[in-house]
Design a protein around this motif. Sequence first.
Motif, mmCIF file in Angstrom:
data_model
loop_
_atom_site.group_PDB
_atom_site.id
_atom_site.type_symbol
_atom_site.label_atom_id
_atom_site.label_comp_id
_atom_site.label_asym_id
_atom_site.label_seq_id
_atom_site.Cartn_x
_atom_site.Cartn_y
_atom_site.Cartn_z
ATOM 1 N N LEU B 99 -0.083 -7.412 -2.007
ATOM 2 C CA LEU B 99 1.340 -7.692 -1.861
ATOM 3 C C LEU B 99 1.590 -8.833 -0.910
ATOM 4 O O LEU B 99 2.686 -9.374 -0.862
ATOM 5 C CB LEU B 99 2.057 -6.432 -1.367
ATOM 6 N N THR B 100 0.605 -9.189 -0.120
ATOM 7 C CA THR B 100 0.842 -10.175 0.913
ATOM 8 C C THR B 100 0.459 -11.589 0.504
ATOM 9 O O THR B 100 0.745 -12.531 1.202
ATOM 10 C CB THR B 100 0.049 -9.829 2.182
ATOM 11 N N GLU B 101 -0.166 -11.716 -0.632
ATOM 12 C CA GLU B 101 -0.604 -13.043 -1.049
ATOM 13 C C GLU B 101 -0.218 -13.321 -2.495
ATOM 14 O O GLU B 101 -0.993 -13.846 -3.264
ATOM 15 C CB GLU B 101 -2.126 -13.174 -0.874
ATOM 16 N N ALA B 102 0.975 -12.916 -2.838
ATOM 17 C CA ALA B 102 1.457 -13.190 -4.178
ATOM 18 C C ALA B 102 1.920 -14.634 -4.270
ATOM 19 O O ALA B 102 2.581 -15.154 -3.376
ATOM 20 C CB ALA B 102 2.604 -12.247 -4.532
ATOM 21 N N PHE B 104 4.130 -17.316 -6.462
ATOM 22 C CA PHE B 104 5.222 -17.314 -7.411
ATOM 23 C C PHE B 104 5.295 -18.618 -8.193
ATOM 24 O O PHE B 104 4.961 -19.694 -7.677
ATOM 25 C CB PHE B 104 6.558 -17.138 -6.682
#
Lengths: 113, 113
Positions: B99-102, B104
């Motif tokens: 979740l911390t290195e998504a 976009f």
Amino acid sequence: GENVGLHLPTLSVQEGDNSIINCAYSNSASDYFIWYKQESGKGPQFIIDIRSNMDKRQGQRVTVLLNKTVKHLSLQIAATQPGDSAVYFCAEAPQDSNYQLIWGAGTKLIIKP
Amino acid sequence: ETGVTQTPRHLVMGMTNKKSLKCEQHLGHNAMYWYKQSAKKPLELMFVYSLEERVENNSVPSRFSPECPNSSHLFLHLHTLQPEDSALYLCASSQDGSLTEAFFGQGTRLTVV
């Protein structure tokens, strides 16, 4: 219900000054808090994160502070530059989130020349 | 190409049309996401695919239909949408559901008329 929110929707600062963007959360059972930056016409971009067992974490020109006592998260940007103009989102990852992030509504940072 | 690429960047469609949004990631990630971003609202997670299998479906109306043919591509098929579905649709990818290195994409600005 549980949510993550922001104190100010818009923040204007003078170029070169420091900026502080605040975020309040209500879910105390979280592993991570994350800050994202979204520039106009772009998707959100990861800035920095902090684990719940930490109070402070520093990156390049950015510092995130976590105060679990009052459930408060802040992002400090040193010597703001025009390129810092963006919407900043805090997001929370509960322990049982399983891919879920709880996002704040965002704060728009405006840098005045 | 690098990163996460979404096409088209802008889309205007009627309520009776059928269209598809495309997302492609060149980061070697194994999880992909669809988010909806509406004005003055937090980001809403719509779908999550991990290893090409759907792992999250957050009560999204059936007029939105995701497809993940392989780990690099994600589609969002749209049919009989409503004007309130007008929004920025963001695709993201990450490794192992981090979740911390998504990362976009730039999003598809959808307008339903």
